[in-house]
Design a protein around this motif. Structure first.
Motif, PDB file in Angstrom:
ATOM      1  N   UNK A   1       0.835  -1.199   0.000  1.00  0.00           N
ATOM      2  CA  UNK A   1       0.000   0.000   0.000  1.00  0.00           C
ATOM      3  C   UNK A   1       0.872   1.252   0.000  1.00  0.00           C
ATOM      4  N   UNK A   2       0.601   2.138  -0.953  1.00  0.00           N
ATOM      5  CA  UNK A   2       1.460   3.310  -1.109  1.00  0.00           C
ATOM      6  C   UNK A   2       0.743   4.632  -0.843  1.00  0.00           C
ATOM      7  N   UNK A   3      -0.549   4.600  -0.574  1.00  0.00           N
ATOM      8  CA  UNK A   3      -1.243   5.838  -0.225  1.00  0.00           C
ATOM      9  C   UNK A   3      -2.550   5.510   0.501  1.00  0.00           C
ATOM     10  N   UNK A   4      -3.109   6.519   1.162  1.00  0.00           N
ATOM     11  CA  UNK A   4      -4.370   6.368   1.891  1.00  0.00           C
ATOM     12  C   UNK A   4      -5.077   7.718   1.901  1.00  0.00           C
ATOM     13  N   UNK A   5      -6.386   7.735   2.161  1.00  0.00           N
ATOM     14  CA  UNK A   5      -7.118   9.007   2.241  1.00  0.00           C
ATOM     15  C   UNK A   5      -6.615   9.870   3.399  1.00  0.00           C
ATOM     16  N   UNK A   6      -7.043  11.114   3.402  1.00  0.00           N
ATOM     17  CA  UNK A   6      -6.544  12.054   4.414  1.00  0.00           C
ATOM     18  C   UNK A   6      -7.659  12.732   5.197  1.00  0.00           C
ATOM     19  N   UNK A   7      -8.897  12.305   5.015  1.00  0.00           N
ATOM     20  CA  UNK A   7     -10.008  12.965   5.709  1.00  0.00           C
ATOM     21  C   UNK A   7     -10.636  12.015   6.724  1.00  0.00           C
ATOM     22  N   UNK A   8     -10.202  12.120   7.967  1.00  0.00           N
ATOM     23  CA  UNK A   8     -10.732  11.351   9.088  1.00  0.00           C
ATOM     24  C   UNK A   8     -10.932  12.314  10.257  1.00  0.00           C
TER      25      UNK A   8
ATOM     26  N   UNK B   1       0.668   6.397   6.405  1.00  0.00           N
ATOM     27  CA  UNK B   1       0.539   7.047   7.710  1.00  0.00           C
ATOM     28  C   UNK B   1       0.675   8.559   7.576  1.00  0.00           C
ATOM     29  N   UNK B   2       1.524   9.026   6.671  1.00  0.00           N
ATOM     30  CA  UNK B   2       1.661  10.470   6.476  1.00  0.00           C
ATOM     31  C   UNK B   2       0.401  11.067   5.879  1.00  0.00           C
ATOM     32  N   UNK B   3      -0.231  10.356   4.946  1.00  0.00           N
ATOM     33  CA  UNK B   3      -1.499  10.831   4.381  1.00  0.00           C
ATOM     34  C   UNK B   3      -2.552  11.010   5.467  1.00  0.00           C
ATOM     35  N   UNK B   4      -2.615  10.032   6.363  1.00  0.00           N
ATOM     36  CA  UNK B   4      -3.687  10.013   7.363  1.00  0.00           C
ATOM     37  C   UNK B   4      -3.511  11.093   8.425  1.00  0.00           C
ATOM     38  N   UNK B   5      -2.295  11.247   8.954  1.00  0.00           N
ATOM     39  CA  UNK B   5      -2.116  12.116  10.113  1.00  0.00           C
ATOM     40  C   UNK B   5      -1.611  13.520   9.781  1.00  0.00           C
TER      41      UNK B   5
ATOM     42  N   UNK C   1      -2.891  15.797   7.770  1.00  0.00           N
ATOM     43  CA  UNK C   1      -3.909  16.816   7.553  1.00  0.00           C
ATOM     44  C   UNK C   1      -4.134  17.639   8.822  1.00  0.00           C
ATOM     45  N   UNK C   2      -4.224  18.953   8.715  1.00  0.00           N
ATOM     46  CA  UNK C   2      -4.422  19.815   9.898  1.00  0.00           C
ATOM     47  C   UNK C   2      -5.719  19.544  10.639  1.00  0.00           C
ATOM     48  N   UNK C   3      -6.714  18.981   9.933  1.00  0.00           N
ATOM     49  CA  UNK C   3      -8.021  18.753  10.553  1.00  0.00           C
ATOM     50  C   UNK C   3      -8.004  17.638  11.597  1.00  0.00           C
ATOM     51  N   UNK C   4      -7.020  16.738  11.529  1.00  0.00           N
ATOM     52  CA  UNK C   4      -6.989  15.614  12.461  1.00  0.00           C
ATOM     53  C   UNK C   4      -6.347  16.043  13.781  1.00  0.00           C
ATOM     54  N   UNK C   5      -7.212  16.272  14.779  1.00  0.00           N
ATOM     55  CA  UNK C   5      -6.738  16.708  16.099  1.00  0.00           C
ATOM     56  C   UNK C   5      -7.317  15.858  17.226  1.00  0.00           C
ATOM     57  N   UNK C   6      -7.899  14.714  16.876  1.00  0.00           N
ATOM     58  CA  UNK C   6      -8.674  13.934  17.845  1.00  0.00           C
ATOM     59  C   UNK C   6      -7.994  12.645  18.291  1.00  0.00           C
TER      60      UNK C   6
ATOM     61  N   UNK D   1      -9.848   8.583  16.541  1.00  0.00           N
ATOM     62  CA  UNK D   1      -9.227   8.571  17.870  1.00  0.00           C
ATOM     63  C   UNK D   1      -8.156   7.490  17.995  1.00  0.00           C
ATOM     64  N   UNK D   2      -8.334   6.359  17.316  1.00  0.00           N
ATOM     65  CA  UNK D   2      -7.371   5.266  17.415  1.00  0.00           C
ATOM     66  C   UNK D   2      -6.878   4.879  16.020  1.00  0.00           C
ATOM     67  N   UNK D   3      -5.563   4.831  15.863  1.00  0.00           N
ATOM     68  CA  UNK D   3      -4.940   4.490  14.587  1.00  0.00           C
ATOM     69  C   UNK D   3      -3.922   3.378  14.810  1.00  0.00           C
ATOM     70  N   UNK D   4      -4.059   2.317  14.017  1.00  0.00           N
ATOM     71  CA  UNK D   4      -3.122   1.203  14.099  1.00  0.00           C
ATOM     72  C   UNK D   4      -2.620   0.891  12.697  1.00  0.00           C
ATOM     73  N   UNK D   5      -1.306   0.959  12.494  1.00  0.00           N
ATOM     74  CA  UNK D   5      -0.696   0.674  11.193  1.00  0.00           C
ATOM     75  C   UNK D   5       0.448  -0.310  11.391  1.00  0.00           C
ATOM     76  N   UNK D   6       0.322  -1.480  10.789  1.00  0.00           N
ATOM     77  CA  UNK D   6       1.328  -2.546  10.911  1.00  0.00           C
ATOM     78  C   UNK D   6       1.762  -3.006   9.518  1.00  0.00           C
ATOM     79  N   UNK D   7       3.012  -3.397   9.394  1.00  0.00           N
ATOM     80  CA  UNK D   7       3.489  -4.117   8.221  1.00  0.00           C
ATOM     81  C   UNK D   7       3.385  -3.365   6.919  1.00  0.00           C
ATOM     82  N   UNK D   8       4.009  -2.184   6.827  1.00  0.00           N
ATOM     83  CA  UNK D   8       3.990  -1.367   5.605  1.00  0.00           C
ATOM     84  C   UNK D   8       5.419  -1.180   5.084  1.00  0.00           C
TER      85      UNK D   8
END
Length: 592
Positions: free
Chosen positions: A502-509, A526-530, A532-537, A513-520
């Motif tokens: 996997x080389x990319x993921x969405x950025x609007x979450x 992970x950079x795509x997901x976290x 974004x300035x909107x993710x503060x939760x 509250x809980x993020x788990x990323x294994x085996x990449x």
């Protein structure tokens, strides 16, 4: 007391002498008695008293209690409700007892429905008091002293020796027997009026043949026992409504004679228990059937489900590789079973062809009321289109569907809360079709200015998709309706595990509250997901085996003020400045 509507009723309660009692326990017991006496139905009061059969502080299973009430004939429909199911009446009574605080410590499911509860010690004492004239628990001395026929109707938790002493008197009037030990032919042959025989966790290896003489028996539980076989005489229990035989690793097969139990409503058994062909098709009163296993040759065919029109709750259909074609699965008539809320479809071995598997699953279309669906080890390349019409679906789990090349459009399902995609090793892309599908008719009638995608989803788990390369953002527009920015508005937990390509993921979450990323092998997801300035939760982050990750995305720690747990392992490229993490005051649980 919430049923009291008039001023006079409340004034009467206010003037009650119970408030003058000095002892706290006496006052509490009197309040409980007041609550009990204000129960409108005498049958409801009997239902409460029957709870004395359970031990103090025992976790009472809602369905089991209702089935016991039903066996005692306490769930007659109210006037004008002749079509009401006994189980529905039991649910009504159960809820009333909860509302009157006679049940506590409730265990609820995600929808707030109470599945289990307990009785406070004082409430249990009250139940024993109101049922003491006809119930016996442990002590039998007072009966033997008079040497008279007792009016005991319900017996619980007495040793076999006590039961043998009871047999010296007339025990033919017993309605309930909860026993933890052997039951002999001599005793069972005398229990002609027995409605309930509960042998759960009893130290027994067999049932006496005389059990067939219990013509009035409506409830039988042999769960957690060492019983290896049920006697053929069980087929004479024509009034049996509930048969429980769960967690019995010694029981391998049930006798053919069980086909005579035409009044059986609830059957509980383990998946590996063999049910001969022709039995289930005749049990047309069944409401509960946890497992249906399709046998290869002489066993039951899936068409036997067709006549079970009153099934409700959950059903697992196993060994679907033995089904020949889609027409055979259509004969199960799942689409007509409106009260089934949870379905599991499972393949164990390999079938004739992948194409046949697709036809089989197409024929298993459920009723639109379905709330939970799990498909495991499906061998086809394409999942059925009917999945997109399950608008009441709350949970979907796709497990080890290794030949599937795609996932149906799911973003429009309004009630979907939990989604799991695991072991789909042939899945390469989650694209626009994952979120929305083109429907010009729907777009032309839509009055919304924005389309909300995955509007109820709370948890998303994507794992062991070894070929998954791309997980795209949602589209900006769909049929002229704005989408972008209205995706995953309720998602709280996201797990991406063992998707090495996997080389990319969405950025609007926005609520994650809980993020788990294994085996990449790539840090971009992970950079795509976290980033974004909107993710503060975020409150919890788990990272394991992500290659190329030299540092955490900029600002992740500072902008997520509620982040309290950070767990990082086997990220060999990570350059860690430990003081940087220690400087973040709100981070108190970390592992690097």
């Amino acid at each position: 007391m919430r049923t009291k509507n008039s001023t006079e009723e409340w004034v009467s309660i206010q003037k009650s002498k119970i408030w003058e009692l000095s002892e706290e326990n006496d006052k509490i017991m009197s309040v409980l008695k007041l609550s009990f006496h204000n129960l409108k139905s005498s049958l409801l009061k009997q239902c409460f008293g029957y709870c004395s059969m359970f031990k103090e502080d025992f976790k009472i299973e809602r369905d089991k209690l209702i089935q016991l009430w039903m066996a005692q004939g306490l769930l007659h429909p109210s006037p004008g409700q002749s079509m009401q199911e006994m189980e529905d009446k039991g649910n009504e009574y159960f809820n009333i007892l909860c509302q009157n605080s006679l049940f506590q410590d409730a265990t609820k499911d995600e929808d707030g429905i109470i599945t289990e509860c307990k009785m406070h010690d004082l409430v249990h004492d009250l139940a024993k008091e109101v049922s003491k004239c006809e119930s016996l628990m442990q002590d039998f001395n007072h009966v033997m002293e008079d040497n008279k026929t007792p009016e005991i109707r319900h017996v619980s938790r007495v040793p076999t020796s006590t039961l043998e002493r009871m047999s010296e008197l007339n025990i033919g009037g017993l309605r309930s027997l909860f026993l933890n030990d052997q039951i002999s032919n001599t005793i069972s042959s005398k229990l002609r009026a027995l409605r309930v025989l509960d042998l759960e966790k009893a130290d027994i290896e067999e049932l006496p043949n005389s059990i067939g003489k219990l013509k009035h028996l409506r409830y039988l539980d042999v769960s957690y026992t060492k019983i290896k076989a049920l006697p053929k005489s069980i087929g004479k229990l024509y009034n049996l409504q509930t048969l429980r035989m769960q967690s019995n690793k010694y029981l391998k097969k049930i006798p053919q004679e069980m086909q005579n139990l035409i009044n059986l409503r609830h059957l509980y058994h383990d998946r590996k228990v063999e049910i001969p062909a022709g039995i289930l098709g005749r049990l047309t009163s069944l409401r509960t059937l946890p497992y249906f296993t399709v046998r290869k040759e002489m066993g039951p065919g899936i068409g036997e489900l067709g006549g079970l029109k009153q099934l409700k709750g959950q059903l697992s259909i196993c060994n679907l590789e033995h089904v020949r074609d889609g027409e055979e699965t259509k004969s199960a008539l799942l689409v007509q079973k409106r009260n089934l809320c949870k379905l599991k479809f499972k393949w164990i071995g390999s079938g004739p062809t992948n194409y046949s598997s697709e036809k089989v699953l197409d024929g298993l279309q459920p009723h639109p009321n379905l709330q939970s669906l799990k498909i495991k080890s499906f061998m086809g390349a394409k999942l059925p289109s009917w999945m997109m019409s399950l608008e009441n679906l709350k949970e979907l789990r796709l497990v080890r569907c290794s030949n599937c090349e795609g996932v149906p459009t799911l973003g429009h399902l309004p009630n979907l809360r939990h989604l799991e995609i695991d072991g789909m090793s042939n899945l390469k892309r989650l694209g626009v079709e994952f979120y929305v599908y083109n429907d010009d008719a729907a777009a032309s009638t839509s009055k919304q200015k924005r389309m909300i995608i995955f509007q109820a989803l709370k948890t998303l788990d994507i794992g062991s998709c070894s070929e998954l390369i791309e997980w795209m953002e949602a589209p900006m527009m769909c049929n002229g309706v704005k989408v972008y920015g209205n995706v995953f508005p309720c998602l709280e937990e996201l797990s991406l595990c063992d998707c090495p390509k996997l080389r990319n993921a969405p950025s609007h979450f926005p609520c994650l509250t809980e993020l788990k990323i294994y085996g990449m092998r790539n840090k971009m997801p992970i950079e795509n997901i976290v980033s974004t300035p909107e993710l503060t939760t975020l409150t919890t982050v788990r990272i394991l085996g992500v290659k190329g990750l030299t540092c955490l995305p900029e600002g992740m720690l500072k902008k997520n003020k509620n982040l309290t747990s950070l767990w990082i392992r086997e990220c060999d490229d990570l350059l860690v400045l430990l003081p940087m993490y220690l400087a973040v005051a709100h981070l108190f649980d970390y592992f690097l």
